[in-house]
Write a protein that holds these residues in place. Sequence first.
Motif, short mmCIF file in Angstrom:
data_model
loop_
_atom_site.label_atom_id
_atom_site.label_comp_id
_atom_site.label_asym_id
_atom_site.label_seq_id
_atom_site.Cartn_x
_atom_site.Cartn_y
_atom_site.Cartn_z
N PRO A 135 0.82 -1.22 0.00
CA PRO A 135 0.00 0.00 0.00
C PRO A 135 0.85 1.26 0.00
CG PRO A 135 0.08 -0.96 2.19
CD PRO A 135 0.77 -1.93 1.28
N GLY A 136 0.20 2.39 -0.19
CA GLY A 136 0.87 3.68 -0.13
C GLY A 136 1.40 4.16 -1.46
N TRP A 137 1.22 3.38 -2.54
CA TRP A 137 1.73 3.80 -3.84
C TRP A 137 0.59 4.28 -4.74
CZ3 TRP A 137 6.63 4.66 -5.33
CH2 TRP A 137 7.65 4.20 -4.49
N THR A 138 -0.01 5.36 -4.31
CA THR A 138 -0.91 6.13 -5.17
C THR A 138 -0.31 7.52 -5.30
OG1 THR A 138 -2.25 6.89 -3.29
CG2 THR A 138 -2.95 4.84 -4.38
N ALA A 139 -0.74 8.25 -6.31
CA ALA A 139 -0.08 9.53 -6.61
C ALA A 139 -0.22 10.52 -5.45
CB ALA A 139 -0.65 10.12 -7.89
N ASP A 140 -1.42 10.62 -4.86
CA ASP A 140 -1.61 11.62 -3.80
C ASP A 140 -0.84 11.25 -2.53
OD1 ASP A 140 -3.44 9.47 -3.70
OD2 ASP A 140 -4.77 10.54 -2.35
N ILE A 141 -0.88 9.95 -2.14
CA ILE A 141 -0.15 9.54 -0.94
C ILE A 141 1.35 9.69 -1.16
CG2 ILE A 141 0.27 7.66 0.67
CD1 ILE A 141 -2.56 8.87 0.68
N THR A 142 1.82 9.36 -2.36
CA THR A 142 3.25 9.51 -2.66
C THR A 142 3.66 10.97 -2.62
OG1 THR A 142 3.20 7.52 -4.03
CG2 THR A 142 5.06 9.01 -4.34
N GLY A 143 2.83 11.85 -3.17
CA GLY A 143 3.13 13.28 -3.11
C GLY A 143 3.22 13.78 -1.69
N ARG A 144 2.28 13.35 -0.86
CA ARG A 144 2.28 13.74 0.56
C ARG A 144 3.54 13.24 1.26
NH1 ARG A 144 -2.72 11.40 3.47
NH2 ARG A 144 -3.61 12.27 1.56
N ARG A 145 3.92 12.01 0.95
CA ARG A 145 5.10 11.41 1.58
C ARG A 145 6.38 12.12 1.14
NH1 ARG A 145 3.86 6.47 0.43
NH2 ARG A 145 4.98 6.34 -1.56
N VAL A 146 6.50 12.41 -0.14
CA VAL A 146 7.70 13.08 -0.66
C VAL A 146 7.87 14.45 0.01
CG1 VAL A 146 8.62 14.23 -2.70
CG2 VAL A 146 7.82 11.87 -2.86
N ILE A 147 6.79 15.20 0.17
CA ILE A 147 6.88 16.51 0.81
C ILE A 147 7.44 16.37 2.21
CG2 ILE A 147 5.53 18.45 1.70
CD1 ILE A 147 3.61 18.01 -0.68
N ARG A 148 6.94 15.40 2.98
CA ARG A 148 7.41 15.22 4.36
C ARG A 148 8.86 14.74 4.40
NH1 ARG A 148 2.28 16.81 3.70
NH2 ARG A 148 1.53 17.62 5.69
N TRP A 149 9.22 13.84 3.51
CA TRP A 149 10.60 13.36 3.49
C TRP A 149 11.57 14.50 3.20
CZ3 TRP A 149 11.88 7.92 1.18
CH2 TRP A 149 11.16 6.94 1.88
N ILE A 150 11.23 15.38 2.29
CA ILE A 150 12.12 16.49 1.94
C ILE A 150 12.10 17.55 3.05
CG2 ILE A 150 12.50 18.38 0.31
CD1 ILE A 150 11.51 16.49 -1.90
N ASN A 151 10.91 17.84 3.57
CA ASN A 151 10.81 18.82 4.66
C ASN A 151 11.68 18.42 5.86
OD1 ASN A 151 9.17 20.83 3.67
ND2 ASN A 151 7.28 20.00 4.53
N HIS A 152 11.68 17.14 6.18
CA HIS A 152 12.34 16.66 7.40
C HIS A 152 13.58 15.85 7.09
CE1 HIS A 152 8.88 18.18 9.54
NE2 HIS A 152 8.07 17.37 8.90
N ALA A 153 14.25 16.14 5.98
CA ALA A 153 15.44 15.37 5.59
C ALA A 153 16.53 15.42 6.65
CB ALA A 153 15.98 15.89 4.25
N VAL A 154 16.79 16.58 7.20
CA VAL A 154 17.83 16.71 8.22
C VAL A 154 17.46 15.90 9.45
CG1 VAL A 154 19.00 18.31 9.78
CG2 VAL A 154 18.57 18.97 7.40
N PHE A 155 16.21 15.97 9.86
CA PHE A 155 15.70 15.22 11.00
C PHE A 155 15.88 13.72 10.79
CE2 PHE A 155 11.91 13.61 13.46
CZ PHE A 155 12.36 13.97 14.72
N LEU A 156 15.64 13.25 9.55
CA LEU A 156 15.70 11.82 9.26
C LEU A 156 17.13 11.31 9.09
CD1 LEU A 156 12.75 11.37 6.72
CD2 LEU A 156 12.89 10.43 9.03
#
Length: 568
Positions: free
Chosen positions: A107-128
């Motif tokens: 699960p999780g591989w739809t365009a909207d969920i992927t877009g939401r996930r990418v935004i969070r991954w980039i926003n919090h890259a330093v944190f991760l």
Amino acid sequence: MNRYHARRAGWVRPATGFVSQPEPRSIGRYARGKQLCAGNFLVAGRVVEAPDGSIWNLGDFGPAFDNEFHGFGWLDDLAAVGNRQARLLAQRWTAEWLARYGTGRGPGWTADITGRRVIRWINHAVFLLQGDGSAMSDDYYRSLTRQTIFLSRRWKAAAHGVPRFEALTGLIYAGLSLIGMEEHVEPAEQALARDCNAHVDSAGGIRTRNPEELLEVFTLLGWAAQALSEAGNDPAPDHLAAIERIAPTLRALRHSDGGLARFHGGGRGLEGRLDSALAASGVRGRARMGLAMGFVRLQAGRTSVVVDAAEPPADGASAQAHASTLAFELTSGRRPVIVNCGDGRQFGPEWARAGRATASHSVLAIEGYSSSRFGGAMRGGAGEVLVDRPGPVKLQIGTDAAEAGFVAGHDGYVATHGLTHVRQIELAQNGRGVAGEDMLAAIEDAHRTAFDKAMDRMRLQGIPFQIRFHLHPDVDAELDMGGNAVSMVLKSGEVWIFRHDGAAKLTLEPSVYLEKARIKPRATKQVVLSSRAIRYATRVRWTLAKAQDTPSHLRDLERDDSEILEQT
């Protein structure tokens, strides 16, 4: 098809780092973050504890679970906590996701969920990636590349509205941030601009008429515009024009305490998010006058009233619409007073249906009926019948300098009972008093025939109806000894008094407040006026005023039924 494109995207050479990284702009809930750190997960209205503390071992809770957790919204919450425990937890769960789902399976591989996930991954890259997270950096960049390519091929599959805006904003973020992904920026921005032009109307509204969803669209458009500008790219004119249209509409949909009116599945919005989005947009000015996405806002002194003055969304936009036509909410200063019950989806399907019913809103409802059924998509509770969607609401907004007000009517009960609901609300110039009138009227000859048939079904005992005023849980309400008034004490110390003209029975009954991020519905109360329609026109007048300044509004309501009917 989504899994095929996700796996195929892995053939592209992965990015090795960031060209530029947008500033983290997503806001999380500190309290939710602390709950996650303690191993408490709120899923489908109940607290679940995973055996090993992993978010991916909670079980199968359906698409809603997938949307919430695979979109990585919880990453905002952990980042809001920001300590070492929260960071290690975020890194662990992200690494587990990479191992389980990073290749495009599951699960999780739809365009909207992927877009939401990418935004969070980039926003919090330093944190991760700081500290122990550096061990997963190769997998992290490889997966971000895969997700970017997936978005470039599948964004068109996302539904119009928030899902499409999420997918395209995520693609823009990734294209601007990742080395080697620059080619995706211009096509994504062009597509985003087209959707802005097509799906944000000329008055700054969206089809779902959900205020919180409008805030989500506004936030995404703002993030994309800021990221483009910071990277030296000019956002498209249609993109910027949509932001300028939405800002005054959102200002019209907020109460005096800064929270959004809760209609059609939307909540108040995360605290501070609306203010942040409006400030970042740079769009100044006042709230939109008149109708704003089908809502009327009355403001005077420290009091705000927001009314749903249009028919519910239709067709594909009605999936989460509520039967709330002519319902209102009232806030005094920083304290909500009159509310709607809210969106119950987070507490399961039964609460979701209950929250959509007319009886869950501060409005008149014929007993056992809701005013809308949305093409059969909505089902009522026990014994409840859902009538056809009302037609266009007839509305007149007052221009009296001494008072702000409106009168409106809808025909949602004409098909079943021949009755039109007419509501009038007036807010005093100083904001210290509200006067209202609700009427059920059989206006045309055909409506009177239908009313007569309904009366026959009721054995001439009249058609029972209730006018409900749901109270915020922080309001301490008490019925007076004579049963003629209700006193409402706010936490600020203000006292408001509810009175009526005696044409209905006044009771104080239990209610619920359905609030996102809560473990269970909150108990509260509702003021209920109960009566029966036995004539072609039946009306009930009521007032709500601060105790020390109760106005004599009833004098303004002494008008013939014919005058009210003419105005609608």
